[in-house]
Scaffold this active site. Structure first.
Site, PDB file in Angstrom:
ATOM      1  N   TYR A  11      -3.470   4.564   0.097  1.00 52.52           N
ATOM      2  CA  TYR A  11      -3.711   3.135   0.259  1.00 52.52           C
ATOM      3  C   TYR A  11      -4.148   2.859   1.695  1.00 52.52           C
ATOM      4  O   TYR A  11      -5.039   2.053   1.950  1.00 52.52           O
ATOM      5  CB  TYR A  11      -2.445   2.328  -0.063  1.00 52.52           C
ATOM      6  CG  TYR A  11      -1.939   2.524  -1.475  1.00 52.52           C
ATOM      7  CD1 TYR A  11      -2.601   1.986  -2.567  1.00 52.52           C
ATOM      8  CD2 TYR A  11      -0.772   3.247  -1.713  1.00 52.52           C
ATOM      9  CE1 TYR A  11      -2.133   2.167  -3.865  1.00 52.52           C
ATOM     10  CE2 TYR A  11      -0.293   3.434  -3.007  1.00 52.52           C
ATOM     11  CZ  TYR A  11      -0.977   2.895  -4.072  1.00 52.52           C
ATOM     12  OH  TYR A  11      -0.508   3.077  -5.349  1.00 52.52           O
ATOM     13  N   CYS A  27      -7.874   4.439 -10.205  1.00 49.21           N
ATOM     14  CA  CYS A  27      -6.785   4.012  -9.319  1.00 49.21           C
ATOM     15  C   CYS A  27      -5.683   5.062  -9.249  1.00 49.21           C
ATOM     16  O   CYS A  27      -4.913   5.096  -8.290  1.00 49.21           O
ATOM     17  CB  CYS A  27      -6.231   2.660  -9.741  1.00 49.21           C
ATOM     18  SG  CYS A  27      -5.817   2.524 -11.486  1.00 49.21           S
ATOM     19  N   HIS A  28      -5.634   5.957 -10.243  1.00 45.93           N
ATOM     20  CA  HIS A  28      -4.636   7.033 -10.218  1.00 45.93           C
ATOM     21  C   HIS A  28      -4.872   8.000  -9.064  1.00 45.93           C
ATOM     22  O   HIS A  28      -3.972   8.742  -8.690  1.00 45.93           O
ATOM     23  CB  HIS A  28      -4.604   7.782 -11.561  1.00 45.93           C
ATOM     24  CG  HIS A  28      -5.905   8.399 -11.946  1.00 45.93           C
ATOM     25  ND1 HIS A  28      -6.905   7.679 -12.574  1.00 45.93           N
ATOM     26  CD2 HIS A  28      -6.379   9.667 -11.796  1.00 45.93           C
ATOM     27  CE1 HIS A  28      -7.933   8.484 -12.799  1.00 45.93           C
ATOM     28  NE2 HIS A  28      -7.649   9.691 -12.335  1.00 45.93           N
ATOM     29  N   GLU A  50      -6.941  16.383 -13.737  1.00 44.26           N
ATOM     30  CA  GLU A  50      -8.055  16.568 -12.807  1.00 44.26           C
ATOM     31  C   GLU A  50      -7.830  17.746 -11.855  1.00 44.26           C
ATOM     32  O   GLU A  50      -8.650  17.996 -10.978  1.00 44.26           O
ATOM     33  CB  GLU A  50      -8.257  15.281 -12.001  1.00 44.26           C
ATOM     34  CG  GLU A  50      -8.749  14.141 -12.873  1.00 44.26           C
ATOM     35  CD  GLU A  50      -9.102  12.894 -12.086  1.00 44.26           C
ATOM     36  OE1 GLU A  50      -9.124  12.939 -10.833  1.00 44.26           O
ATOM     37  OE2 GLU A  50      -9.373  11.869 -12.719  1.00 44.26           O
ATOM     38  N   ASN A  58      -6.320  -3.315 -10.770  1.00 40.22           N
ATOM     39  CA  ASN A  58      -7.570  -2.727 -11.245  1.00 40.22           C
ATOM     40  C   ASN A  58      -7.752  -3.052 -12.732  1.00 40.22           C
ATOM     41  O   ASN A  58      -6.963  -2.614 -13.561  1.00 40.22           O
ATOM     42  CB  ASN A  58      -7.523  -1.205 -11.026  1.00 40.22           C
ATOM     43  CG  ASN A  58      -8.721  -0.487 -11.600  1.00 40.22           C
ATOM     44  OD1 ASN A  58      -9.720  -1.081 -11.989  1.00 40.22           O
ATOM     45  ND2 ASN A  58      -8.612   0.830 -11.660  1.00 40.22           N
TER      46      ASN A  58
END
Length: 151
Positions: free
Chosen positions: A87, A116-117, A144, A108
Site C-alpha cells: 500500500y 488488488c490481491h 500466481e 476495488n
C-alpha cells in the site's frame, strides 16, 4: 446491465457489463441477466487465468468511483502477474496516505481482473474484501506463484 456468473476456484464470480465494459466483479450472487461478447470474453479470460495459461487480462474496464479510486485501480492493474507491491508503494507514487490507498484497494469494484490481491501491507498480507477474505487473497497469490513471500 448484463450479468454473467462464472464458476472459479475461488467461488462463483458475478461479472457485470455495462455499455461494452466490465464494471464490476463480485462474489455476491447476482442473477444472470443478458449476455454480451464482453462477458463471454471475460469468462474465457478468467478460465484461462485460473487454468494457468493467461497472465494478463485484455478487457474493456470502466472503474466507477472517485478519482483516487480510479488512480489506485490503474496502479493495481499495472502490477505484473506473480509480483506484489505494498500500500505504501502505491501511496508514494500517488502522493496519498497509505490508509487511503488501503481503502481504495478494498473498494476495488473489479477484483481478480484488477489484481488488488497483489497489494500487501508493510508488515503482512493486508486485507481482502472478496469472499473468503485473506484466505482467498493467499489462494490467488499462490496461484500466481507469489506464495514464496508467504512462507
Amino acid at each position: 446491465m448484463n450479468v454473467m456468473v462464472v464458476e472459479t476456484p475461488v467461488g462463483p464470480l458475478s461479472l457485470h457489463e455495462e455499455d461494452g465494459a466490465i464494471t464490476r466483479v463480485s462474489w455476491r450472487g447476482a442473477a444472470p441477466a443478458g449476455r454480451s461478447e464482453v462477458l463471454e470474453e471475460a469468462a474465457r479470460q478468467l478460465a484461462a487465468y485460473f487454468a494457468g495459461t493467461r497472465r494478463t487480462f485484455d478487457l474493456p474496464l470502466a472503474v466507477q468511483g472517485s478519482a483516487l479510486q480510479r488512480a489506485v485501480c490503474a496502479e493495481m492493474a499495472a502490477i505484473p502477474f506473480g509480483e506484489t507491491v505494498t500500500y505504501g508503494d502505491i501511496a508514494r507514487r500517488l502522493g496519498r496516505p497509505a490508509q487511503a490507498i488501503g481503502q481504495a484497494c478494498g473498494g476495488n469494484p473489479i477484483p481478480v481482473i484488477i489484481p488488488c490481491h497483489r497489494v500487501l501491507g508493510a508488515s503482512g498480507l493486508g486485507g481482502f474484501s472478496g469472499e473468503g477474505g485473506v484466505e482467498t487473497k493467499v489462494a490467488l497469490l499462490r496461484h500466481e506463484g507469489a506464495a514464496g513471500l508467504l512462507i
